[in-house]
Design a protein around this motif. Structure first.
Motif, mmCIF file in Angstrom:
data_model
loop_
_atom_site.group_PDB
_atom_site.id
_atom_site.type_symbol
_atom_site.label_atom_id
_atom_site.label_comp_id
_atom_site.label_asym_id
_atom_site.label_seq_id
_atom_site.Cartn_x
_atom_site.Cartn_y
_atom_site.Cartn_z
ATOM 1 N N ILE A 29 47.720 42.055 40.945
ATOM 2 C CA ILE A 29 46.314 41.657 40.901
ATOM 3 C C ILE A 29 46.241 40.182 41.248
ATOM 4 C CG2 ILE A 29 44.252 41.393 39.481
ATOM 5 C CD1 ILE A 29 44.978 43.898 38.032
ATOM 6 N N TYR A 49 51.274 44.337 38.415
ATOM 7 C CA TYR A 49 50.424 45.348 37.790
ATOM 8 C C TYR A 49 51.090 46.711 37.932
ATOM 9 C CZ TYR A 49 46.454 48.639 37.540
ATOM 10 O OH TYR A 49 45.626 49.689 37.238
ATOM 11 N N ASP A 74 52.389 47.158 41.974
ATOM 12 C CA ASP A 74 51.177 46.555 42.511
ATOM 13 C C ASP A 74 50.985 45.160 41.921
ATOM 14 O OD1 ASP A 74 51.089 49.137 43.408
ATOM 15 O OD2 ASP A 74 49.008 49.504 42.823
ATOM 16 N N ARG A 80 42.912 44.039 43.623
ATOM 17 C CA ARG A 80 44.144 44.802 43.398
ATOM 18 C C ARG A 80 44.862 44.947 44.732
ATOM 19 N NH1 ARG A 80 44.865 51.157 41.468
ATOM 20 N NH2 ARG A 80 47.065 51.300 42.092
#
Length: 737
Positions: free
Chosen positions: A540, A528, A538, A567
């Motif tokens: 998810i 992400y 990042d 997240r």
């Protein structure tokens, strides 16, 4: 100025062998300009390209951390006859050195070129590197065409006036004579000329941080270059414009990599049938490979001499699958789990094989297989003892880290840990070694207990991997389930770094731990890129709890199932995003929760544009609900798609057999649609291994078919007895990658 037809630089490089094989003369400076000092990083984005054992040499330019842009003529079989270059792996081993002005030094990076994506309208090709370059900044593409009279600086590794194979990058200045649709004619200032080996080198406007790539070196008279007849004094040539290629470069470099076992640039598919009969042996298992572009169908089973083991009853070869270019050669490799494999007299110990792709397909290269089993090899596997019921290879995840290192994660949920039967473990396989992680490892949450089943589910992306323990007891609740998340960063002990654990007794996780929830039974991770980030730092995470009981308007729905999404930041912190479940017919989310649905028994997720800023359209999740009743057909099953971002009900789509989205058969009892689902960058693969076909079926649904508001496009059907697939099998479509 009028020119006679220029000589193609690459054509000369092909006949005068070494060409730009060594970092050396660039265009202008190739003849008269000074060499770039080792400490000068102004043109660090320039690459030296060597084809074969110095059979041919060119220059190129880094336009993305994993991609060079260079001349197609560098790879054409006969540049003088044409610039056609096949997509896929180069025909000859090709290396690239980027960011090394002095070739005798160690600056920058050395890489292999493993994939070519050519243009058909000009002398240009994108070349993918086996690993990203992290210490050199790519150059930006210009957005306006070269103009008459404009000065451009060429950098390259070609010959100079006095050197056949110089060891330094050179630069020089060219003046644009006249632009054309895809090219421009140029003339070197003074005695500057582009020499052999400069082909594909960057011509930039501006300097340092303002540099923009305007063109690539393509053709030159080579006046004054070493080895050229002294009577040739012309320094002009033709360059390839790139100012209108930004969208093509972005689309190519930012696409999800396709499964390509024969490295021809066309998507292939591996479809398992783990209950298929092989050589008269029931449930031995096999995998069918359908090569894209009409290049045939192959069968892989354990009776082949290059596949370890032998076809035995109830092996279930191919029960789990994953794909990754494990050896970084540009061909996709297939990881195959056989968790029911007996090792000697040890039943269901399990094993895993990485079957290597090659130009002729899986198993046709010099290295055909990398085999993993407990008690052999190196690292943790070498010291592990295979025991009955370990089921090594039960679940598999594979991919490439953000640093470019390939890996495989293999669960062994039946592994005994610290004397606790079936506590479970996972093996992290990377490079030349492997390590084991379990709930008795340092900083891994939880503690090994009988029947935890740690490793019963695994999922991974470029940033993290997650391991589920759906049988974990939380408090006094058996089978409540938990999971652990690790980063690919290795500790001083060489272990993946544990980041956190999740269970439903945490205040930061919705719901509460209850017996039989099976939190962590299924997992899906997708990279992400949040707002403000320059890459997908990042992730998810979606977590399935198919045993979750739901209360719908005061009515208990046992084992209705649900999914929670989280997240995960680059630092390894997490925040819950959404809870996904069916409710009533009046809810925003499609479907009605019923006892025994087991929503979330299977999950698959993808970011279809991993380089771009993530949106609700690019972050996709599919959820299998295999025990969903459709009308009077019990356990007919369904698939539910969502966005990993945004409100669940605003982005979901319901898929069932016969509803017009691409699964043409009618719903049938015990078909359990939703047990086999897998996203790629262009499709959602949905298997129906339990019917209604005698042998099983796999459907490839275009993403528009499975996206809220999307239009229905034709699907591709894979079924034994059609399309060249043999009319045989038992659970064809059980897994697909």
């Amino acid at each position: 100025m009028t020119y006679a037809r220029p000589v193609r630089l690459a054509a000369l490089a092909a006949t005068l062998t070494l060409g730009s094989a060594v970092l050396a003369a660039g265009p202008a400076a190739a003849v008269t300009g000074p060499a770039v000092s080792a400490a000068d990083n102004t043109y660090a984005y320039t690459a030296q390209i060597t084809v074969g054992d110095h059979d041919r040499g060119c220059s190129g330019v880094l336009v993305d951390r994993e991609w060079l842009l260079t001349a197609a003529s560098c790879f054409a079989a006969d540049p003088a006859a044409g610039l056609s270059v096949p997509a896929g792996k180069p025909a000859t081993k090709t290396t690239a050195v980027i960011g090394r002005s002095d070739l005798t030094g160690t600056a920058g990076a050395a890489r292999q070129i493993v994939e070519l994506v050519p243009r058909t309208d000009r002398d240009a090709v994108l070349a993918r590197l086996n690993r990203p370059v992290t210490n050199v900044a790519p150059v930006a593409l210009a957005t306006t065409a070269p103009t008459t009279g404009e000065s451009l600086t060429l950098a390259g590794y070609g010959r100079t006036a006095t050197e056949w194979a110089p060891l330094s990058l050179h630069t020089g200045t060219f003046t644009v004579d006249a632009p054309a649709a895809t090219t421009a004619s140029v003339t070197g200032t003074g005695s500057t000329a582009a020499c052999m080996g400069d082909t594909g080198g960057p011509l930039v406007r501006g300097t340092a941080g303002t540099a923009q790539l305007a063109a690539l070196a393509s053709q030159s008279y080579q006046g004054g270059c070493y080895g050229i007849d002294a009577t040739e004094t012309r320094t002009g040539g033709v360059v390839t414009r790139v100012d209108d290629l930004a969208s093509w470069v972005s689309a190519t470099t930012g696409a999800v990599r396709v499964t390509d076992f024969n490295c021809d640039g066309v998507e292939d598919i591996a479809i398992s049938d783990p209950r298929a009969t092989v050589g008269g042996v029931g449930a031995a298992g096999l995998i069918r490979i359908v090569y894209g572009g009409g290049k045939g169908i192959a069968e892989i089973n354990q009776n082949l001499d290059w596949v370890p083991g032998a076809a035995e009853a109830s092996d279930w070869f191919g029960e789990s699958l994953a794909t990754v270019d494990y050896d970084e050669d540009g061909c996709t490799d297939l990881a195959v789990g056989t968790p029911a494999e007996d090792l000697g007299n040890t039943a269901d110990a399990g094993m895993l094989d990485v079957l290597h792709g090659a130009a002729g397909g899986l198993g046709t290269g010099a290295v055909k297989n990398t085999h993993f089993e407990e008690g052999s090899g190196n690292g943790s596997l070498a010291t592990a003892v295979a025991q009955a019921g370990d089921r090594f290879g039960d679940s598999i995840a594979a991919g490439v880290t953000a640093a470019g290192e390939p890996f495989v994660v293999s669960g062994a949920p039946g592994e005994s840990v610290s004397g606790q039967a079936k506590a479970g473990a996972a093996f992290y396989l990377h490079g030349a070694t492997n390590v084991i992680v379990h709930q008795d490892s340092t900083d891994v949450p939880g503690a090994p207990e009988p029947n935890d089943g740690f490793g019963g589910a695994v999922s991974a992306d470029r940033n993290f991997f997650a391991v589920g323990a759906p049988g974990e007891t939380i408090g006094a609740d058996g089978g409540a389930g938990n999971l652990a998340v690790f980063s690919h960063t290795l500790t001083a002990a060489g272990l993946p770094t544990p980041r956190f654990g999740l269970d439903q007794d945490l205040d930061t996780v919705a719901g509460g731990a209850e017996a039989g929830d099976q939190f962590g039974y299924s997992l899906a991770l997708a990279p992400y890129r949040p707002s403000g980030a320059t890459s997908a730092t990042d992730s998810i995470l979606a977590v399935g709890s198919p045993g979750e009981d739901l209360d719908i308007d005061g009515v208990a729905k046992a084992d209705a199932g649900n999914i929670l999404t989280f997240r995960i930041t680059a630092a390894g912190a997490y925040t819950q995003l959404n809870g996904l479940s069916q409710g009533t017919a009046d809810d925003d989310v499609a479907g009605t929760a019923e006892a025994g649905d087991r929503m979330g028994a299977a999950l698959t997720a993808i970011n279809t544009a991993p380089r771009a800023l993530s949106t609700t359209a690019t972050m996709k999740l599919a959820v299998g609900t295999p025990n969903e009743a459709i009308g009077t057909a019990a356990n007919a099953g369904a698939v539910h798609t969502f966005s990993l971002l945004g409100a669940p009900g605003a982005n979901d789509r319901w898929l069932e057999a016969g509803d017009g989205d691409g699964i043409p058969t009618a719903p049938g009892a015990d078909q359990q649609l939703g047990t086999s689902i897998h996203y790629t960058g262009t499709k959602l693969y949905v298997g129906l291994p339990l019917g209604p076909s005698t042998y099983g079926t796999l459907y490839a649904l275009p993403l528009s078919n499975v996206t809220a508001g999307g239009t229905i496009a034709p699907v591709t059907t894979y079924q034994p007895g059609a399309g060249g697939l043999p009319a045989a099998g038992d659970r064809f479509g059980y897994a697909a990658r």
